[in-house]
Design a protein around this motif. Structure first.
Motif, PDB file in Angstrom:
ATOM      1  N   UNK A  93      -4.630  49.404 -17.864  1.00  0.00           N
ATOM      2  CA  UNK A  93      -3.336  48.728 -17.774  1.00  0.00           C
ATOM      3  C   UNK A  93      -2.743  48.723 -19.177  1.00  0.00           C
ATOM      4  N   UNK A  94      -1.580  49.314 -19.330  1.00  0.00           N
ATOM      5  CA  UNK A  94      -0.966  49.427 -20.646  1.00  0.00           C
ATOM      6  C   UNK A  94       0.530  49.194 -20.541  1.00  0.00           C
ATOM      7  N   UNK A  95       1.085  48.681 -21.598  1.00  0.00           N
ATOM      8  CA  UNK A  95       2.525  48.479 -21.677  1.00  0.00           C
ATOM      9  C   UNK A  95       3.230  49.825 -21.537  1.00  0.00           C
ATOM     10  N   UNK A  96       4.195  49.884 -20.655  1.00  0.00           N
ATOM     11  CA  UNK A  96       4.943  51.131 -20.458  1.00  0.00           C
ATOM     12  C   UNK A  96       5.702  51.520 -21.725  1.00  0.00           C
ATOM     13  N   UNK A  97       6.112  50.531 -22.499  1.00  0.00           N
ATOM     14  CA  UNK A  97       6.906  50.793 -23.694  1.00  0.00           C
ATOM     15  C   UNK A  97       6.035  51.196 -24.878  1.00  0.00           C
ATOM     16  N   UNK A  98       4.966  50.436 -25.144  1.00  0.00           N
ATOM     17  CA  UNK A  98       4.173  50.670 -26.364  1.00  0.00           C
ATOM     18  C   UNK A  98       2.877  51.433 -26.110  1.00  0.00           C
ATOM     19  N   UNK A  99       2.463  51.524 -24.865  1.00  0.00           N
ATOM     20  CA  UNK A  99       1.184  52.124 -24.462  1.00  0.00           C
ATOM     21  C   UNK A  99      -0.022  51.326 -24.990  1.00  0.00           C
ATOM     22  N   UNK A 101      -2.913  48.684 -24.774  1.00  0.00           N
ATOM     23  CA  UNK A 101      -3.737  48.239 -23.660  1.00  0.00           C
ATOM     24  C   UNK A 101      -3.531  46.754 -23.383  1.00  0.00           C
ATOM     25  N   UNK A 102      -3.328  46.444 -22.098  1.00  0.00           N
ATOM     26  CA  UNK A 102      -3.255  45.051 -21.637  1.00  0.00           C
ATOM     27  C   UNK A 102      -4.618  44.663 -21.069  1.00  0.00           C
ATOM     28  N   UNK A 103      -5.167  45.507 -20.202  1.00  0.00           N
ATOM     29  CA  UNK A 103      -6.496  45.312 -19.618  1.00  0.00           C
ATOM     30  C   UNK A 103      -7.158  46.671 -19.426  1.00  0.00           C
TER      31      UNK A 103
END
Length: 111
Positions: A93-99, A101-103
């Motif tokens: 799971x990653x931010x679409x904007x910054x790539x 990692x969220x999880x």
């Protein structure tokens, strides 16, 4: 006319994105043998399309933790963003904007 063109272009880009990434809608992982109905990504990990199953080779292990090969980001083994994958598949799971990692869902050893 410009608004219509913008809407058409946005629709094409969204459709094209679906050709390259196998994502589930909402907070839902795709079904697997281990989870035939899929499973829900936690809302804290996914904003609707931030999570996806990734091939095992997309994530590696280094001395300090897991490395995301697409970005070079290293997530330490003790990082709270690392979660146990309930279906035996690696999910990122990653931010679409910054790539960033969220999880990161990692299958248990020997799954």
């Amino acid at each position: 006319m410009t608004a219509v063109r913008g809407t058409v272009i946005a629709s094409i880009l969204v459709a094209a994105g679906g050709l390259f990434i196998d994502t589930a809608h909402g907070h839902q992982a795709m079904p697997t043998d281990a989870q035939p109905s899929g499973w829900a990504y936690p809302p804290s990990c996914c904003g609707g399309d931030d999570c996806q199953a990734v091939p095992d080779k997309a994530i590696g292990e280094v001395l300090r933790g897991y490395i995301i090969h697409a970005t070079g980001e290293v997530i330490g083994y003790a990082d709270t963003r690392i979660k146990v994958s309930p279906d035996g598949v690696t999910h990122w799971c990653a931010s679409a904007r910054t790539k960033r990692t969220i999880c990161l869902f990692i299958p248990p050893k020997g799954f």
